[in-house]
Design a protein around this motif. Structure first.
Motif, PDB file in Angstrom:
ATOM      1  N   TRP A  72       0.954  -1.193  -0.038  1.00  0.00           N
ATOM      2  CA  TRP A  72       0.040   0.049   0.009  1.00  0.00           C
ATOM      3  C   TRP A  72       0.839   1.372  -0.142  1.00  0.00           C
ATOM      4  O   TRP A  72       0.563   2.306  -0.986  1.00  0.00           O
ATOM      5  CB  TRP A  72      -1.027   0.119   1.297  1.00  0.00           C
ATOM      6  N   GLY A  76       0.603   1.778  -3.520  1.00  0.00           N
ATOM      7  CA  GLY A  76      -0.847   1.766  -3.623  1.00  0.00           C
ATOM      8  C   GLY A  76      -1.638   0.891  -4.059  1.00  0.00           C
ATOM      9  O   GLY A  76      -2.803   1.004  -4.327  1.00  0.00           O
ATOM     10  N   SER A 116      -4.253   2.326  -6.315  1.00  0.00           N
ATOM     11  CA  SER A 116      -4.734   3.930  -6.042  1.00  0.00           C
ATOM     12  C   SER A 116      -3.716   4.795  -6.529  1.00  0.00           C
ATOM     13  O   SER A 116      -2.502   4.572  -6.581  1.00  0.00           O
ATOM     14  CB  SER A 116      -4.775   3.993  -4.476  1.00  0.00           C
ATOM     15  N   PHE A 119      -1.333   7.468  -2.594  1.00  0.00           N
ATOM     16  CA  PHE A 119      -0.780   6.767  -1.610  1.00  0.00           C
ATOM     17  C   PHE A 119       0.404   7.173  -1.040  1.00  0.00           C
ATOM     18  O   PHE A 119       0.901   8.171  -1.703  1.00  0.00           O
ATOM     19  CB  PHE A 119      -0.652   5.204  -2.135  1.00  0.00           C
ATOM     20  N   ALA A 122       3.512   8.141  -3.382  1.00  0.00           N
ATOM     21  CA  ALA A 122       2.888   8.373  -4.769  1.00  0.00           C
ATOM     22  C   ALA A 122       4.409   9.046  -5.798  1.00  0.00           C
ATOM     23  O   ALA A 122       4.366   8.873  -6.679  1.00  0.00           O
ATOM     24  CB  ALA A 122       1.726   8.711  -4.782  1.00  0.00           C
TER      25      ALA A 122
END
Length: 157
Positions: A72, A76, A116, A119, A122
């Motif tokens: 994550w 993401g 995503s 995150f 990112a």
């Protein structure tokens, strides 16, 4: 369904002693597109090398949950992590300009449900879907390359 354990290559730690080796947990993030398995690689923040998401153990989390959390934070990834590890790989982590830490990373498969755009890391990493063989050719660790090449979640254990 759980992915089969990959045949493990010997680990190499150079001149380090066993007691100096640190443990990390890693996520082999994958999806099945058509009949092809694709894996997700991310770049390191410092050098831009291609790797799989990995990090230190987290208080109150199982190893597989720690791997999912790293997926994550670094990529993401929202997905389902397998409870059984696929294997291990060794590498040397550069902590700062002078300190090198020998590490072993336990790899868990994470089936990606979604990625995503927002995150934690990112703006610091690139991410890319690749075939298993292409991903294996881009990583620097021989044991990780073997795990990537041999990984097939469609095979039951």
């Amino acid at each position: 369904m759980t992915a089969p354990i990959i045949k493990q290559l010997p680990l190499h730690f150079g001149a380090s002693t066993k007691s100096s080796v640190r443990t990390q947990f890693a996520a082999l993030c994958y999806r099945i597109k058509g009949d092809k398995v694709q894996v997700l690689l991310v770049t390191t923040r410092r050098t831009g090398r291609w790797i799989i998401p990995k990090g230190w153990p987290m208080d109150g989390m199982t190893p597989q949950k720690s791997a999912a959390q790293e997926a994550w934070e670094e990529a993401g990834v929202v997905g389902r992590v397998d409870a059984q590890p696929l294997g291990l790989f060794s590498y040397t982590k550069q902590v700062d300009d002078e300190e090198l830490l020998p590490c072993v990373a336990m790899v868990y498969a994470v089936r990606v449900k979604s990625l995503s755009k927002d995150f934690p890391e990112a703006g610091q990493r690139k991410r890319k879907w690749l075939s298993r063989s292409k991903a294996a050719s881009l990583v620097g660790e021989p044991e990780l390359a073997r795990i990537l090449r041999d990984f097939d979640p469609r095979v039951l254990r």
